[in-house]
Structure formats: C-alpha cells, structure tokens
Design a protein around this motif. Structure first.
Motif: not given
Length: 270
Positions: A126-141
């Motif tokens: 098999s062969a795979s391609y993936g795309k993701g995103k990580v977002t922090s929920d720690c305030g604007n600073e």
C-alpha cells in the motif's frame, strides 16, 4: 446389471466437473476488497511521560474502502481529535520567553487517501498520502515554534506491506512526516499479528519512531453477541528514551454493512 452400474458411474463422473464449476461460480471472487464498506470509530488514549504530566486524547475517525477491479483497492479516511497536553517544549508565551503555559488543548484534524494491491491468500502492499492540521487552544499569546502562530500544517507519506501466513500476518510500514516549516521525521514500524480465534487478534509491534525506539502490544476483538459489526481494541506502547513515554490506547469501531469475522475483515475488506 453391471453394465447399468458402469453407465451410471460414468454419468456421475462426467457431471463432477460441471458441479465443481457451479460451486466455484457460487463462491465470491477473491478480490482486493470484497465490497465497498464504511467504519466509524471512537478513539481514546492516555500518555504518561516520566517526570512530567500525562496527555489525554479523545477523537472520532471514519474510513471508507472500495474495490478497484479485482487486484486493487482504495480507502479514504478522516479523523478529528482533541488533546490536552504539556506544552512547555512546543509553545512559547510571547509575553515572556522565560515562562510557558504548562498545559493546554490541541485540536488535531487530518485526512488520508490510500491505494493498495492485495491477494487475499498472499498479502498486501500500500501507499498513502495524508494532510493534517494542529491548532492550539491556549489563548492568543501562544504560538508554535516552527510557524510563529497557533496552527501548524502536517503532510505525511506512508508505504507498507503485509504477508499473510495462515493465522499470522507480518507487516512493515515506513512513514515520512513533514511538519510545516519543520524538519522531516522518519519512522519504521514492524508488526506481527496472530489470530488465535477468527475474531480475535493479538499484535506485537516495534521499530524506530522518529529516532526513538518504540514497541507495543494490542488486542482486538469482535464480540459475537454484537453480530461481528463492532470491534474493540486495547493497546499499550512505549517510546524508550530518557523521558520514557507509555501510552494506553482504546478504540471502539462500528462497521456498516459487513458482518464478517475479524480475520476476514482484515484480509478482504480493510
């Protein structure tokens, strides 16, 4: 009388090839994926880092798998999870470089497309391609070190192979992960699975996870009283380094439209 018996025996022998052909035609063809199928699951994990705090994750995942002719198949998956984690090595508080938030939450989302070739009696590549995103929920600073803001994209590429030998499956997976504006990370994981029962699987794994030794065990079962449509898995893995990390994983997955044993599901539907 003997001549009648000889004629009857000859007639029966002559019909055997026809009966065999009819029986073979009645059996489903051995395809890479027997039929299009979908699964939806809940995943939870807890990681304990030596001399540090624990990180917990809870998420949802979905996957659809379909045949492409007899030899090939493809799957499309999507996942979303929320992690509460220690962040001192990842996020910086812009108001003071000498301090950092001890814990915060991350939202993780990703999707992947996989294509594979399989012979149910031999194995799969098999062969795979993936795309993701990580977002922090720690305030604007707070920001990710590599991107300078509160989100980071991730691309990954994966190739794998499995060999089916009776009640055993042996596999190897290589993954290349590319964080946004960050260094590429490589991992190689090897596994061996045993089916003591058709709906029970025990998997041992080990390898190199981003330059760290890792090993683990997982038990997966499809309870008969659930009609073999629901699977549960429990696993434990360890990343062996100076700050040893142990992770417990638990998942519950419901399979739509396919009521088959786990061994059959792994080799003809996933």
């Amino acid at each position: 009388m003997n001549s009648q018996k000889l004629i009857l025996s000859a007639s029966l022998l002559a019909t055997l090839p026809l009966v065999a052909n009819i029986a073979a035609a009645a059996e489903p063809a051995q395809r890479a994926v027997q039929a299009t199928n979908f699964s939806l699951g809940l995943v939870a994990s807890d990681s304990d880092t030596k001399d540090s705090t624990s990180n917990g994750t809870f998420g949802l995942g979905a996957i659809g798998t379909m045949p492409i002719g007899d030899l090939f198949g493809a799957s499309l998956s999507g996942n979303f999870s929320r992690t509460t984690a220690r962040t001192s090595d990842v996020l910086l508080d812009l108001t003071s470089e000498s301090s950092s938030r001890q814990t915060c939450r991350f939202n993780n989302s990703d999707g992947a497309l996989s294509v594979f070739a399989r012979k149910p009696t031999l194995g799969r590549i098999s062969a795979s391609y993936g795309k993701g995103k990580v977002t922090s929920d720690c305030g604007n600073e707070s920001v990710f070190v590599s991107t300078g803001d509160d989100s980071m994209g991730i691309d990954y590429y994966r190739v794998g192979a499995e060999a089916y030998l009776g009640n055993f499956t042996f596999g190897a997976v290589h993954t290349s992960t590319e964080p946004e504006n960050g260094a590429k990370l490589e991992s190689d994981i090897f596994s061996a699975s045993w089916y003591p029962l058709a709906s029970l699987k025990v998997t041992l794994s080990g390898g190199d996870l981003y330059n760290q030794d890792t090993y683990g065990i997982e038990i997966e079962h499809q309870p008969e009283f659930m009609g073999e449509s629901l699977g549960v898995a429990l696993g434990y893995s360890v990343i062996d380094r100076d700050q040893r990390i142990g992770t417990i994983n638990f998942s519950v997955v419901f399979h739509f439209g396919t009521k088959v044993e786990l061994k059959t599901r792994d080799r003809q539907y996933r």
